[in-house]
Scaffold this active site. Structure first.
Site, PDB file in Angstrom:
ATOM      1  N   ARG A  35      24.167  35.866  35.085  1.00 40.72           N
ATOM      2  CA  ARG A  35      24.364  34.603  34.634  1.00 40.72           C
ATOM      3  C   ARG A  35      23.469  34.294  33.793  1.00 40.72           C
ATOM      4  O   ARG A  35      22.193  33.972  34.079  1.00 40.72           O
ATOM      5  CB  ARG A  35      24.941  33.708  35.660  1.00 40.72           C
ATOM      6  CG  ARG A  35      25.230  32.420  35.412  1.00 40.72           C
ATOM      7  CD  ARG A  35      25.392  31.326  36.440  1.00 40.72           C
ATOM      8  NE  ARG A  35      26.111  30.163  36.269  1.00 40.72           N
ATOM      9  CZ  ARG A  35      25.407  28.975  35.537  1.00 40.72           C
ATOM     10  NH1 ARG A  35      24.005  29.153  35.524  1.00 40.72           N
ATOM     11  NH2 ARG A  35      26.040  28.009  35.706  1.00 40.72           N
ATOM     12  N   SER A 104      36.009  31.433  41.437  1.00 42.44           N
ATOM     13  CA  SER A 104      35.093  30.116  42.046  1.00 42.44           C
ATOM     14  C   SER A 104      36.641  29.268  42.402  1.00 42.44           C
ATOM     15  O   SER A 104      37.327  29.194  41.562  1.00 42.44           O
ATOM     16  CB  SER A 104      34.747  29.492  40.820  1.00 42.44           C
ATOM     17  OG  SER A 104      33.416  30.050  40.582  1.00 42.44           O
ATOM     18  N   LYS A 134      23.669  23.442  38.587  1.00 42.62           N
ATOM     19  CA  LYS A 134      24.774  22.834  38.245  1.00 42.62           C
ATOM     20  C   LYS A 134      24.823  21.443  38.827  1.00 42.62           C
ATOM     21  O   LYS A 134      25.489  21.228  40.058  1.00 42.62           O
ATOM     22  CB  LYS A 134      26.088  23.618  38.491  1.00 42.62           C
ATOM     23  CG  LYS A 134      26.327  24.935  37.887  1.00 42.62           C
ATOM     24  CD  LYS A 134      27.555  25.677  38.230  1.00 42.62           C
ATOM     25  CE  LYS A 134      28.725  25.162  37.615  1.00 42.62           C
ATOM     26  NZ  LYS A 134      30.026  25.800  37.871  1.00 42.62           N
TER      27      LYS A 134
END
Length: 205
Positions: A35, A104, A134
């Site tokens: 990621r 997710s 996040k």
């Protein structure tokens, strides 16, 4: 999917340094997700390719975040889909029926039910704790993690997880704990990864 530490890479622009950091942790990982939200397409292709090769050598499944096409290009084992990344069926159309496809589900059991019905290989809930990666993520609960046990599909917990706060998640049924900063930003990343792995009562690698 194996149980244990679901290691997710940080946004590191230095490919050589990133690979060195990951290589030291692979013995403790059940899987690795690439990621990098800050990299351009060319850098993401390079980094994903190198990490895919390292993961194969270590016998660790390699997942690409968000991008099934990139996953196909680097021969990844699978892809992780957020809410805007397409369907499980579309990902399998790109990667093949044997690919690992995770979804997710944030704080939403209904989304998890739909993902399981669509044939996802695992569902991910979170954030469970405040997350630097996040900061505005929706928050999930232990009750949600427990409730999802009825879906009979591996459950991943994510969001602000560290070796010190992960035990309740494992006790609530998390099959994997997905971590970025809680390992990579730890004073001793190897010790942090080892501690996470130990929560699942595995022998030392």
């Amino acid at each position: 999917m194996r149980r244990g530490l679901y290691l997710i890479t940080p946004d590191d622009p230095d490919t050589e340094a990133l690979c060195a950091r990951v290589h030291a942790l692979l013995p403790y990982a059940a899987c690795l997700q690439y990621r990098n939200k800050r990299a351009d397409d060319a850098l993401r292709r390079v980094q994903a390719s190198v990490l895919a090769e390292a993961s194969r050598a270590a016998g660790v499944p390699f997942i690409v975040n968000d991008d099934a096409h990139l996953a196909a290009q680097v021969h990844a084992d699978g892809v992780h889909l957020g809410e805007h990344d397409g369907t499980v069926a579309a990902a399998r159309g790109i990667l093949g029926e044997n690919a690992i496809v995770g979804v997710s589900c944030y704080d939403d059991l209904h989304r998890a039910e739909a993902a399981a019905a669509a044939g996802a290989d695992y569902i991910a809930f979170g954030a469970f704790f405040p997350s630097i990666t996040k900061p505005n993520a929706r928050r999930a609960t232990l009750d949600l993690l427990r409730a999802a046990a009825t879906l009979d599909i591996p459950r991943v917990a994510i969001g602000g997880i560290t070796p010190d706060n992960a035990r309740p998640l494992v006790d609530a049924g998390a099959d994997l704990i997905a971590i970025v900063g809680g390992v990579f930003d730890a004073p001793d990343p190897v010790a942090a990864a080892r501690a996470c792995r130990s929560l699942f009562a595995f022998p030392e690698p």
